[in-house]
Design an enzyme around this catalytic site. Structure first.
Site, short mmCIF file in Angstrom:
data_model
loop_
_atom_site.label_atom_id
_atom_site.label_comp_id
_atom_site.label_asym_id
_atom_site.label_seq_id
_atom_site.Cartn_x
_atom_site.Cartn_y
_atom_site.Cartn_z
N GLY A 18 -5.10 -27.51 -27.95
CA GLY A 18 -4.81 -27.71 -26.53
C GLY A 18 -3.40 -27.43 -26.09
O GLY A 18 -2.96 -27.95 -25.06
N ASN A 20 -2.27 -24.59 -24.91
CA ASN A 20 -2.38 -23.87 -23.62
C ASN A 20 -2.78 -24.82 -22.49
O ASN A 20 -2.31 -24.69 -21.37
CB ASN A 20 -3.37 -22.71 -23.73
CG ASN A 20 -2.72 -21.47 -24.30
OD1 ASN A 20 -1.88 -20.85 -23.67
ND2 ASN A 20 -3.10 -21.12 -25.53
N MET A 91 -13.56 -21.87 -28.14
CA MET A 91 -14.05 -20.99 -29.18
C MET A 91 -15.57 -20.83 -29.18
O MET A 91 -16.16 -20.40 -30.17
CB MET A 91 -13.57 -21.47 -30.55
CG MET A 91 -12.06 -21.64 -30.65
SD MET A 91 -11.09 -20.22 -30.05
CE MET A 91 -11.18 -19.17 -31.48
N ILE A 93 -18.91 -19.08 -27.23
CA ILE A 93 -19.21 -17.98 -26.30
C ILE A 93 -20.13 -18.50 -25.20
O ILE A 93 -21.19 -19.08 -25.48
CB ILE A 93 -19.83 -16.79 -27.06
CG1 ILE A 93 -18.79 -16.24 -28.05
CG2 ILE A 93 -20.26 -15.69 -26.07
CD1 ILE A 93 -19.33 -15.16 -28.96
N LEU A 94 -19.72 -18.32 -23.95
CA LEU A 94 -20.55 -18.79 -22.83
C LEU A 94 -21.67 -17.79 -22.58
O LEU A 94 -21.46 -16.58 -22.63
CB LEU A 94 -19.68 -18.94 -21.57
CG LEU A 94 -18.62 -20.05 -21.63
CD1 LEU A 94 -17.66 -19.94 -20.45
CD2 LEU A 94 -19.28 -21.44 -21.67
N ASN A 108 -9.76 -16.23 -19.17
CA ASN A 108 -9.55 -16.58 -20.57
C ASN A 108 -8.19 -16.07 -21.03
O ASN A 108 -7.68 -15.08 -20.50
CB ASN A 108 -10.64 -15.94 -21.44
CG ASN A 108 -10.51 -16.31 -22.91
OD1 ASN A 108 -10.15 -17.44 -23.25
ND2 ASN A 108 -10.79 -15.37 -23.80
N HIS A 110 -6.41 -14.63 -24.48
CA HIS A 110 -6.80 -14.11 -25.79
C HIS A 110 -5.55 -13.64 -26.53
O HIS A 110 -4.71 -12.94 -25.96
CB HIS A 110 -7.79 -12.95 -25.61
CG HIS A 110 -8.32 -12.43 -26.91
ND1 HIS A 110 -9.24 -13.13 -27.67
CD2 HIS A 110 -8.03 -11.30 -27.60
CE1 HIS A 110 -9.49 -12.44 -28.77
NE2 HIS A 110 -8.78 -11.33 -28.75
N SER A 137 -3.29 -11.63 -23.81
CA SER A 137 -3.87 -11.09 -22.57
C SER A 137 -4.60 -12.19 -21.81
O SER A 137 -5.28 -13.02 -22.42
CB SER A 137 -4.92 -10.00 -22.89
OG SER A 137 -4.43 -9.04 -23.78
N GLU A 143 -20.03 -11.37 -19.52
CA GLU A 143 -20.99 -11.63 -20.60
C GLU A 143 -20.56 -11.03 -21.93
O GLU A 143 -20.94 -11.48 -22.98
CB GLU A 143 -22.34 -11.03 -20.22
CG GLU A 143 -23.19 -11.98 -19.44
CD GLU A 143 -24.56 -11.42 -19.19
OE1 GLU A 143 -25.21 -10.98 -20.16
OE2 GLU A 143 -24.97 -11.38 -18.02
N ASP A 146 -14.61 -10.92 -24.68
CA ASP A 146 -13.23 -10.44 -24.55
C ASP A 146 -13.15 -9.04 -23.91
O ASP A 146 -12.27 -8.24 -24.27
CB ASP A 146 -12.53 -10.42 -25.93
CG ASP A 146 -12.46 -11.80 -26.54
OD1 ASP A 146 -12.39 -12.79 -25.79
OD2 ASP A 146 -12.50 -11.90 -27.79
N GLU A 175 1.85 -16.91 -24.77
CA GLU A 175 0.62 -17.37 -24.08
C GLU A 175 0.97 -18.44 -23.05
O GLU A 175 0.50 -18.41 -21.91
CB GLU A 175 -0.37 -17.95 -25.09
CG GLU A 175 -0.99 -16.92 -26.02
CD GLU A 175 -2.05 -17.53 -26.92
OE1 GLU A 175 -2.76 -18.45 -26.50
OE2 GLU A 175 -2.17 -17.07 -28.07
C1 GAR Z 1 -4.71 -19.65 -28.72
O1 GAR Z 1 -3.96 -18.77 -29.49
C2 GAR Z 1 -5.72 -18.90 -27.86
O2 GAR Z 1 -5.26 -17.68 -27.36
C3 GAR Z 1 -6.82 -18.67 -28.85
O3 GAR Z 1 -6.89 -19.88 -29.58
C4 GAR Z 1 -5.61 -20.51 -29.61
C5 GAR Z 1 -5.78 -21.91 -29.06
O4 GAR Z 1 -4.59 -22.64 -29.10
N1 GAR Z 1 -8.06 -18.35 -28.21
C6 GAR Z 1 -8.96 -17.54 -28.70
O5 GAR Z 1 -8.83 -16.98 -29.77
C7 GAR Z 1 -10.18 -17.35 -27.84
N2 GAR Z 1 -10.96 -16.28 -28.30
P1 GAR Z 1 -4.41 -23.94 -28.21
O6 GAR Z 1 -5.65 -24.82 -28.44
O7 GAR Z 1 -3.18 -24.59 -28.76
O8 GAR Z 1 -4.28 -23.54 -26.77
#
Ligand code: GAR
Length: 190
Positions: A18, A20, A91, A93-94, A108, A110, A137, A143, A146, A175
């Site tokens: 968490g 982000n 993580m 997929i919706l 999202n 990524h 990004s 659907e 990424d 990010e």
């Molecule tokens: C982040 O690096 C995010 O970009 C990635 O998971 C990490 C989560 O960190 N997301 C993906 O790979 C989605 N496909 P966080 O829980 O500390 O935000």
């Protein structure tokens, strides 16, 4: 923007740490931010990020029964009049059905320079391929995994001394910087 006067009711979906989410909560508390985080939803009941959301007095929903995740989430999104979903380290997929039923934007973040490295282990793949740059990004969720329109990206140089851990750390830092900016850019161009 006339479509949404005032701050936009936002839900953040997470699965783990968490960091982000934290950066989005911090941003949402700023006077001139465009979003208000009303709800945090996690498909993982033990996600670390839920603790921070609770401390910030944001409603949380932790899904315990995997089979009803999307339906329960849709009910809450409706109940709290959510107009925007931000996936932040989410993580799962919706489904196309969920995206259609919600019918409002989903963004999202990524950890790669899309369209490069969709899916998992993005930084590891960038190092293995001897890329000069990695990055992150912000994109719209469709659907196809990424693959939605990219809203904002930022690069970071891969140094010879970098390993997966150090690169992940650098990418995570950008990010946190670009997610709020990407949201602003997306919402002001609606
Ligand atoms: C982040 O690096 C995010 O970009 C990635 O998971 C990490 C989560 O960190 N997301 C993906 O790979 C989605 N496909 P966080 O829980 O500390 O935000």
């Amino acid at each position: 923007m006339e479509k949404y006067p005032g701050k936009i009711n936002t839900a953040v979906f997470i699965s783990g740490r968490g960091s982000n989410l934290k950066s989005l909560i911090k941003y949402s508390k700023k006077k001139n931010s465009l979003i208000k985080i009303i709800l945090v939803i996690s498909n993982n009941p033990d996600a670390e990020g839920l603790k921070y959301a609770s401390r910030s007095k944001i409603k949380i929903y932790r899904n315990k029964n995997k089979s009803n995740f999307e339906n329960e989430s849709l009910k809450l999104l409706k109940k709290y009049n959510i107009d925007l979903i931000c996936l932040a380290g989410f993580m799962k997929i919706l489904s196309g059905n969920f995206i259609k039923k919600f019918s409002k934007p989903i963004l999202n973040i990524h950890p790669s320079l899309l369209p490069k490295y969709k899916g998992l282990n993005t930084n590891e793949r960038a190092i293995k391929n001897k890329d000069r740059f990695a990055g992150a990004s912000i994109h719209k969720v469709t659907e196809k995994l990424d693959s939605g329109k990219v809203i904002l990206q930022k690069k970071v140089k891969i140094l010879k001394s970098d390993n997966v851990r150090s690169l992940e750390k650098k990418v995570l830092k950008i990010e946190h910087e670009i997610y709020p900016k990407g949201i602003d850019k997306f919402l002001t161009n609606l």
